[in-house]
Design a protein around this motif. Structure first.
Motif, PDB file in Angstrom:
ATOM      1  N   HIS A 236       0.861  -1.175   0.000  1.00 55.49           N
ATOM      2  CA  HIS A 236       0.000   0.000   0.000  1.00 55.49           C
ATOM      3  C   HIS A 236       0.902   1.231   0.000  1.00 55.49           C
ATOM      4  O   HIS A 236       1.640   1.461   0.964  1.00 55.49           O
ATOM      5  N   ASP A 237       0.858   2.028  -1.033  1.00 53.95           N
ATOM      6  CA  ASP A 237       1.794   3.143  -1.198  1.00 53.95           C
ATOM      7  C   ASP A 237       1.831   4.110  -0.013  1.00 53.95           C
ATOM      8  O   ASP A 237       2.915   4.516   0.422  1.00 53.95           O
ATOM      9  N   PRO A 238       0.692   4.534   0.537  1.00 57.48           N
ATOM     10  CA  PRO A 238       0.762   5.444   1.692  1.00 57.48           C
ATOM     11  C   PRO A 238       1.464   4.827   2.901  1.00 57.48           C
ATOM     12  O   PRO A 238       2.095   5.534   3.683  1.00 57.48           O
ATOM     13  N   THR A 244       1.702   8.517   9.069  1.00 54.31           N
ATOM     14  CA  THR A 244       0.816   9.590   9.525  1.00 54.31           C
ATOM     15  C   THR A 244      -0.103  10.120   8.433  1.00 54.31           C
ATOM     16  O   THR A 244      -0.873  11.045   8.673  1.00 54.31           O
ATOM     17  N   ILE A 245      -0.029   9.564   7.237  1.00 52.63           N
ATOM     18  CA  ILE A 245      -1.017   9.911   6.215  1.00 52.63           C
ATOM     19  C   ILE A 245      -2.403   9.468   6.670  1.00 52.63           C
ATOM     20  O   ILE A 245      -3.396  10.161   6.454  1.00 52.63           O
ATOM     21  N   HIS A 250      -0.684  10.787  18.169  1.00 55.81           N
ATOM     22  CA  HIS A 250      -0.954  11.339  19.500  1.00 55.81           C
ATOM     23  C   HIS A 250      -2.383  11.067  19.978  1.00 55.81           C
ATOM     24  O   HIS A 250      -2.661  11.230  21.169  1.00 55.81           O
ATOM     25  N   GLY A 251      -3.256  10.670  19.091  1.00 57.41           N
ATOM     26  CA  GLY A 251      -4.611  10.350  19.504  1.00 57.41           C
ATOM     27  C   GLY A 251      -5.628  10.752  18.468  1.00 57.41           C
ATOM     28  O   GLY A 251      -5.417  11.697  17.699  1.00 57.41           O
ATOM     29  N   ASN A 256      -8.129   2.855  16.138  1.00 61.96           N
ATOM     30  CA  ASN A 256      -6.803   2.557  15.584  1.00 61.96           C
ATOM     31  C   ASN A 256      -6.036   3.808  15.182  1.00 61.96           C
ATOM     32  O   ASN A 256      -5.256   3.788  14.228  1.00 61.96           O
ATOM     33  N   LEU A 257      -6.274   4.905  15.885  1.00 67.45           N
ATOM     34  CA  LEU A 257      -5.559   6.164  15.640  1.00 67.45           C
ATOM     35  C   LEU A 257      -5.770   6.707  14.229  1.00 67.45           C
ATOM     36  O   LEU A 257      -4.956   7.494  13.744  1.00 67.45           O
ATOM     37  N   LEU A 258      -6.840   6.318  13.557  1.00 67.34           N
ATOM     38  CA  LEU A 258      -7.119   6.810  12.217  1.00 67.34           C
ATOM     39  C   LEU A 258      -7.576   8.271  12.284  1.00 67.34           C
ATOM     40  O   LEU A 258      -8.332   8.658  13.175  1.00 67.34           O
ATOM     41  N   LYS A 259      -7.119   9.064  11.330  1.00 68.14           N
ATOM     42  CA  LYS A 259      -7.493  10.472  11.318  1.00 68.14           C
ATOM     43  C   LYS A 259      -8.977  10.660  11.035  1.00 68.14           C
ATOM     44  O   LYS A 259      -9.572  11.653  11.471  1.00 68.14           O
ATOM     45  N   GLN A 260      -9.562   9.735  10.272  1.00 66.72           N
ATOM     46  CA  GLN A 260     -10.993   9.751   9.994  1.00 66.72           C
ATOM     47  C   GLN A 260     -11.507   8.318  10.028  1.00 66.72           C
ATOM     48  O   GLN A 260     -10.739   7.374   9.864  1.00 66.72           O
TER      49      GLN A 260
END
Length: 358
Positions: A236-238, A244-245, A250-251, A256-260
């Motif tokens: 998976h390229d990212p 951090t993509i 940090h939370g 699973n610490l996903l941004k969205q």
């Protein structure tokens, strides 16, 4: 066997010679600033005659426990940080307080602070963890050693002024807030610390900043999350580029610490799955919106019957409204479970699992 012992003996002798040479060089070049020209060292015992409150400090302060042979080339004890004290002692004994205060190195609000105080610490702490302090982000923002470390009367490890999480949170309020999100690293609970991932004294790596990695950010993450390292047949390229993509270390509110949450984190790069556009009425029974299905009493609305446009037959299943959209626009990992990389389907058997024939 004899050759091995001889080689070890030669190594020890050379190492000892290099250590002595380094010690002599330090003694000549690394000295505390002179605030009282001509002052001489008088020893810690002389200091404690007046500063008796510091006598108990020897239990916690490593600076007062060092022997001269443990720090060759450096002055140990009180004068290792405050400079030679003979002029200071003489002036204070004659009640010349102002002259006495000017003849000794002092730190904090009424003395050296910021870059000046850090320069005194760096006369000794100029290697290892602290060797890159001069180019670090903290040094550039005028953060001093004594901003984080309390030298006297401090039982904490590494002489930190506060608990590490509380100490870092004084400035990094945004990170502190993220530590209260549902998904986070266990820093607040004490199972990890900021220093596990960051070196507050700098790393010398302009790309990584204060992160404890010599190369990519991913290499730091993989020290713990080794199962995602690969290599994989399908990568998976990212994941290869930057963890951090997709994740906020940090939370995050998402799991699973996903941004969205899914599928939105996936839709940043991927188009919506083509199956999500399929007409739900082909094939199946579809109930018109805002209606009630017939119950035992016979009240409500009957489903609208559709025929398969290809076969002309009446379908035997009943599908709910927006079924395909729910299936393919809810959670991508329901099907694509190995988002960090996978070895399936096998490259050695291209016809299996791919719908292909030889």
């Amino acid at each position: 066997m004899v050759k091995w012992y001889v080689g070890l003996l030669v190594f020890v002798v050379l190492a000892a010679g290099c250590t002595q040479e380094l010690a002599e060089k330090r003694a000549q070049t690394i000295k505390p600033p002179e605030v009282a020209p001509g002052a001489e060292y008088v020893g810690t015992d002389t200091c404690l005659e007046c500063h008796e409150d510091r006598a108990l400090d020897a239990k916690h302060n490593v600076h007062l426990r060092l022997a001269s042979y443990e720090a060759p080339g450096y002055q140990v004890g009180c004068e290792g940080c405050h400079g030679p004290g003979s002029v200071h002692v003489e002036a204070m004994s004659e009640d010349e307080v102002e002259k006495g205060l000017e003849a000794i190195l002092r730190f904090g609000e009424d003395g050296y602070h910021g870059e000046e105080s850090s320069a005194v610490c760096l006369t000794c702490h100029n290697a290892g963890e602290t060797m890159h302090w001069a180019g670090s982000a903290h040094a550039e923002h005028d953060v001093a050693c004594i901003s984080c470390h309390k030298i006297h009367d401090n039982p904490r490890a590494q002489l930190l002024a506060k608990n590490e999480f509380e100490l870092c949170s004084q400035c990094h309020r945004d990170v502190q807030a993220k530590m209260y999100f549902i998904s986070r690293h266990p820093v607040k609970e004490g199972h990890m610390s900021c220093g596990d991932c960051h070196n507050p004294h700098g790393t010398g790596n302009p790309i990584a900043g204060m992160l404890r990695t010599e190369e990519r950010l991913n290499d730091l993450c993989l020290t713990c999350h080794t199962r995602y390292q690969g290599p994989f047949v399908f990568e998976h390229d990212p994941v290869i580029e930057d963890c951090t993509i997709c994740h906020d270390p940090h939370g995050a509110v998402a799991n699973n610490l996903l941004k969205q949450n899914e599928p939105f984190v996936c839709l940043q790069c991927h188009e919506a799955h083509f199956h999500a556009t399929r007409d739900n009425a082909q094939p199946g029974f579809v109930f018109p919106d805002d209606t009630v299905i017939n119950d035992a009493e016979g009240t409500g609305t009957d489903p609208v019957l559709f025929k398969d446009p290809y076969t002309g037959e009446t379908p035997s299943i009943t599908s709910s409204p927006h079924g395909w959209q729910r299936s393919f626009l809810t959670k991508c990992t329901q099907c694509h479970q190995q988002v960090h990389g996978s070895d399936l389907p096998s490259q050695s058997l291209p016809s299996r699992g791919m719908g292909l024939t030889r």
